[in-house]
Design an enzyme around this catalytic site. Structure first.
Site, PDB file in Angstrom:
ATOM      1  N   ASP A  18     -38.162   4.454  82.591  1.00  0.00           N
ATOM      2  CA  ASP A  18     -37.833   3.383  81.642  1.00  0.00           C
ATOM      3  C   ASP A  18     -38.887   3.249  80.545  1.00  0.00           C
ATOM      4  O   ASP A  18     -40.024   3.699  80.682  1.00  0.00           O
ATOM      5  CB  ASP A  18     -37.749   2.044  82.374  1.00  0.00           C
ATOM      6  CG  ASP A  18     -36.475   1.887  83.176  1.00  0.00           C
ATOM      7  OD1 ASP A  18     -35.755   2.893  83.365  1.00  0.00           O
ATOM      8  OD2 ASP A  18     -36.205   0.761  83.627  1.00  0.00           O
TER       9      ASP A  18
ATOM     10  N   HIS B 279     -41.436   4.621  85.318  1.00  0.00           N
ATOM     11  CA  HIS B 279     -41.668   4.274  83.929  1.00  0.00           C
ATOM     12  C   HIS B 279     -42.382   5.400  83.194  1.00  0.00           C
ATOM     13  O   HIS B 279     -43.117   6.179  83.788  1.00  0.00           O
ATOM     14  CB  HIS B 279     -42.452   2.960  83.820  1.00  0.00           C
ATOM     15  CG  HIS B 279     -41.688   1.778  84.322  1.00  0.00           C
ATOM     16  ND1 HIS B 279     -41.585   1.477  85.665  1.00  0.00           N
ATOM     17  CD2 HIS B 279     -40.950   0.862  83.669  1.00  0.00           C
ATOM     18  CE1 HIS B 279     -40.821   0.408  85.821  1.00  0.00           C
ATOM     19  NE2 HIS B 279     -40.429   0.015  84.624  1.00  0.00           N
TER      20      HIS B 279
END
Length: 354
Positions: free
Chosen positions: A45, A188
């Protein structure tokens, strides 16, 4: 905009994004004999960031592909990196434009966050995403409707790497080791520990007969990179907690941060009866704590405690107990709050059995 650790620690959560066709790489296919136990979905992300090229190089060296849930704002400001993601064989997902808590927006604002990102990614790559992951995993009925209206599938996750919460590289690897065929993990783009974990993730998946695949926009599960799958057939049953039988002094329905049930004190519980034809299943529970304190919810089947779900913050998250052995036939499933110290409550959204 990157997820702030502070906001994540106060909020914490669970799955949407997007996928589009990309140039083929020398990677696993549906018939790949090196993937006898199926496929998992690796997701990153908040990109693109100044760490994106490092992530892409590590993934390519490990022969892994992943879904990159980009924010529209970062994509617009780093267009070359978006093109590099595609060239490296990654799939691109929609992660909103400015990374807000979407549940705090009205329908028009939600639509703007989604459509601006779709348009931005389309202008850079020539293809629009098919998956949307809400920032922080925060979702509600209004957002789900807006997502559907834009032809997207909401994509949360089965396993949270906790990289945003300071997890070490070895802890991130351990989180990936909990994944079963079809599962999706939250990671992430911007953390060095995540980058450091990639080589060991690749080796461990290989050792387990698993490969990194794409996320099917039809099912939300990881499948082969060409869209096919040799995943063991799985039937997932979702049970909304508000439809379960409530017990305990304070158990009650809630409408925020999702439609579900709140368990406020020790031994508050919800239960249901389910018919099992086989004796081993995985159980995924979406929930949250009402603050940054740890909420603990025990899973009981047939009166026996089978495991515990832990929710470490107020952002909804999905946690999974894999390969739980239990009785067959009609069995009572209970979700019971324990270890309440008066400072938090457990919020429960749904239970999935697969």
């Amino acid at each position: 905009m990157f997820k702030s650790k502070l906001f994540k620690a106060v909020m914490s959560v669970a799955l949407l994004g997007s996928i589009f066709a990309i140039p083929p790489l020398p990677s696993a296919t549906a018939a790949d004999a090196s993937c006898p136990n199926g496929y998992v979905g690796l997701t990153f992300d908040d990109g693109p960031s100044n760490n994106t090229n490092n992530i892409l190089n590590a993934l390519k060296q490990a022969n892994l592909r992943a879904t990159m849930f980009n924010t529209g704002q970062n994509a617009q400001n780093n267009q070359a990196l978006v093109r590099a993601q595609v060239a490296a064989g990654m799939w691109i997902g929609n992660h909103s434009y400015t990374h807000p808590d979407m549940t705090k927006l009205n329908a028009s604002q939600m639509a703007s966050e989604i459509t601006r990102t779709q348009q931005t990614i389309q202008s850079i790559t020539g293809t629009t995403p098919t998956l949307f992951r809400p920032p922080y995993g925060a979702t509600n009925a209004t957002l789900k409707s807006v997502i559907s209206q834009n032809g997207l599938r909401e994509m949360l996750w089965n396993v949270d790497s906790q990289d945003w919460n300071g997890a070490s590289a070895s802890q991130i690897v351990a989180a990936v080791n909990r994944m079963a065929s079809g599962d999706v993990i939250l990671m992430h783009d911007q953390y060095q520990t995540t980058l450091q974990a990639i080589p060991q993730i690749a080796q461990n998946l290989k050792n387990r007969g698993l490969c990194a695949g794409m996320i099917s926009p039809a099912t939300g599960r990881a499948v082969a990179p060409d869209g096919g799958t040799n995943n063991p057939p799985a039937t997932t049953v979702r049970i909304e907690t508000e439809n379960m039988t409530k017990s305990g002094q304070y158990t009650s329905n809630i409408s925020s941060p999702f439609n579900g049930v709140a368990l406020y004190a020790n031994n508050d519980a919800v239960r249901t009866t389910h018919n099992f034809t086989t004796g081993t299943h995985s159980f995924s529970l979406r929930g949250a704590s009402n603050n940054n304190n740890m909420a603990r919810v025990d899973l009981k089947i047939g009166g026996q405690t089978k495991g515990t779900f832990y929710f470490g913050g107020s952002s909804p998250a999905v946690y999974t107990l894999n390969n739980i052995s239990h009785g067959t036939g009609n069995q009572t499933i209970e979700l019971i709050v324990t270890a309440d110290d008066g400072t938090w409550d457990a919020y429960l959204d749904y239970l999935e059995i697969s």
